[in-house]
Design an enzyme around this catalytic site. Structure first.
Site, PDB file in Angstrom:
ATOM      1  N   HIS A 190      -5.615   1.128  -1.804  1.00  0.00           N
ATOM      2  CA  HIS A 190      -4.272   1.350  -1.254  1.00  0.00           C
ATOM      3  C   HIS A 190      -3.270   1.334  -2.412  1.00  0.00           C
ATOM      4  CE1 HIS A 190      -0.994   1.660   1.382  1.00  0.00           C
ATOM      5  NE2 HIS A 190      -1.382   0.843   2.353  1.00  0.00           N
ATOM      6  N   HIS A 193       2.833   3.329  -0.231  1.00  0.00           N
ATOM      7  CA  HIS A 193       3.703   2.689   0.765  1.00  0.00           C
ATOM      8  C   HIS A 193       4.498   1.477   0.275  1.00  0.00           C
ATOM      9  CE1 HIS A 193       0.654   4.416   3.946  1.00  0.00           C
ATOM     10  NE2 HIS A 193       1.197   5.348   3.192  1.00  0.00           N
ATOM     11  N   TYR A 195       3.403  -1.077  -1.604  1.00  0.00           N
ATOM     12  CA  TYR A 195       2.632  -2.296  -1.866  1.00  0.00           C
ATOM     13  C   TYR A 195       2.396  -2.425  -3.380  1.00  0.00           C
ATOM     14  CZ  TYR A 195       2.069  -2.496   3.190  1.00  0.00           C
ATOM     15  OH  TYR A 195       2.320  -2.582   4.541  1.00  0.00           O
TER      16      TYR A 195
END
Ligand SMILES: Cc1cc2nc3c(=O)[nH]c(=O)nc-3n(C[C@H](O)[C@H](O)[C@H](O)COP(=O)(O)O)c2cc1C
Length: 390
Positions: A190, A193, A195
């Site tokens: 990931h 977004h 993060y």
């Protein structure tokens, strides 16, 4: 319709991994793993999607082995899973076994919330949240996070030290090694977004003047080191998929790159570190990313550009089979299904991407992929499917 999407049901070779088709379940946080441990219900949920002919499942974000990886991040989390410790690893082993038993393939999405984790929350509340420069985001970004959460997060904190950075990277590597040992078929990272990884990429949250900050290529260094550490942990065979986005939860209008050249500066070093597939997270797949580019390239969406500037495979996502993107459907209470397969397939046939990510539609309808193949009618999407595990 079945004929239209038939090309998506051709197998794909991803390194040593063969996928039966190109439909991928997009990663979706579910909050159904008390104590970080996925139970039998989570295994059943994923194996139903595999049984429904989803070619590859990417799990919900799973916390890596680092004490500040998970907490509350403004989206109502409580029971997020992690990828370390005997109980959670046993839970994930059951998930992998049940998915494999019905012929599915599955990657965990390795997640560190970084700046999005509210200080003092999660399993280790005394550990500070990991922030590249102590900055959560811009003071007036376009966000759907609650106002009290944003106000608390805007208070500056200390920046990560060299040691902090090394610890987090080692945590990614440990969780990747666990994933391999459990039988996962690849690793999803990931990097989107807003993060942790994304906040190193983004100039607003990375103001560092050492070797972890600077221009776009320099800001990619953290992602590069994470990918390299994971590659070393899992060996040369296991495919690595890297999710990135222009938008951030701190500011939906944020952009990492305003031109294809800038996108190449961000992504090429990450590609060279050992990524096989870029997953370009947008809300609407059918949008040209760089509108002022002339000629046929001007049509390319973000996944198309990721593929072009890196030479890696890519995955598109965002509103496949649905009229409304994720945040719009949240606001509007649901989304109507849309027969946008013609638009999708026109892009696919032009070679913009190799895989198609499907999110909310697969929450609603575990048999979405097999229905797409057979031209059957899907279950209509409602927001209720976001809060149950069926
Ligand atoms: C309930 C929900 C949870 C999500 N959680 C994650 C997540 O954990 N990691 C991630 O990268 N994206 C997450 N997303 C974004 C999805 O992966 C996907 O990109 C988005 O839903 C757009 O695809 P769709 O239009 O097909 O739903 C989530 C989306 C939804 C609806």
């Amino acid at each position: 319709m079945s004929n239209l999407v038939a090309p998506l049901f051709e197998p794909l070779q991803l390194g040593s991994l063969r996928l039966n088709n190109r439909i991928v379940m997009a990663p979706m946080t579910r909050n159904f793993s008390p104590g970080g441990v996925p139970g039998e219900d989570v295994a059943g949920y994923y194996s139903r999607r595999a049984l429904g002919e989803t070619g590859l499942i990417i799990t919900e974000g799973v916390g890596v082995d680092h004490p500040s990886a998970l907490g509350e991040a403004g989206i109502g989390e409580s029971d997020l899973p992690h990828l370390y410790g005997e109980a959670a690893l046993a839970g994930w082993r059951r998930v992998v076994e049940q998915v494999h038993a019905v012929g599915g393939r599955i990657f965990p999405q390795l997640w560190h919330q970084g700046v999005m984790r509210l200080q003092g929350t999660g399993p280790n509340p005394h550990i500070p949240s990991s922030r590249p420069s102590g900055i959560w985001g811009p003071p007036a970004g376009l966000t759907s996070s609650p106002a009290d959460y944003v106000a608390a997060q805007l208070v500056p904190t200390t920046a990560m030290s060299e040691e902090d950075i090394a610890d987090v990277i080692a945590g990614y590597a440990r969780s990747a090694a666990h994933a391999k040992a459990l039988g996962f078929d690849g690793i999803a990272i990931h990097g989107a977004h807003g993060y942790l990884i994304d906040t190193f990429l983004w100039c607003v949250t990375n103001a560092r003047t050492d070797a972890w900050g600077g221009d776009r290529k320099a800001r990619s260094r953290f992602a590069v080191e994470v990918v390299k550490a994971i590659r070393t942990a899992v060996g040369p065979e296991l495919p690595i998929l890297f999710r990135f986005s222009q938008w951030k939860q701190q500011d939906f209008k944020a952009r990492l790159a305003a031109t294809p050249e800038e996108l190449q500066d961000v992504l090429l070093p990450i590609a060279e570190a050992g990524v096989d597939v870029f997953d370009a997270s947008v809300r609407y797949f059918n949008r040209a990313e760089f509108a002022d580019i002339k000629g046929s390239d001007g049509e390319l969406n973000l996944a198309g550009w990721a593929k072009k500037v890196t030479g890696c495979m890519s995955m598109t996502v965002g509103g496949v089979g649905l009229e409304n993107g994720m945040y719009d459907s949240n606001k509007q209470g649901g989304a109507h299904s849309s027969n946008n397969f013609q638009l999708l397939m026109a892009r696919y046939e032009r070679g913009e991407f190799d895989l198609v990510g499907v999110g909310r539609s697969l929450l609603q309808d575990p048999n979405w992929a097999s229905k797409a193949r057979q031209g059957q009618v899907f279950e209509p999407f409602s927001n209720e499917s976001l809060s149950v595990l069926t």
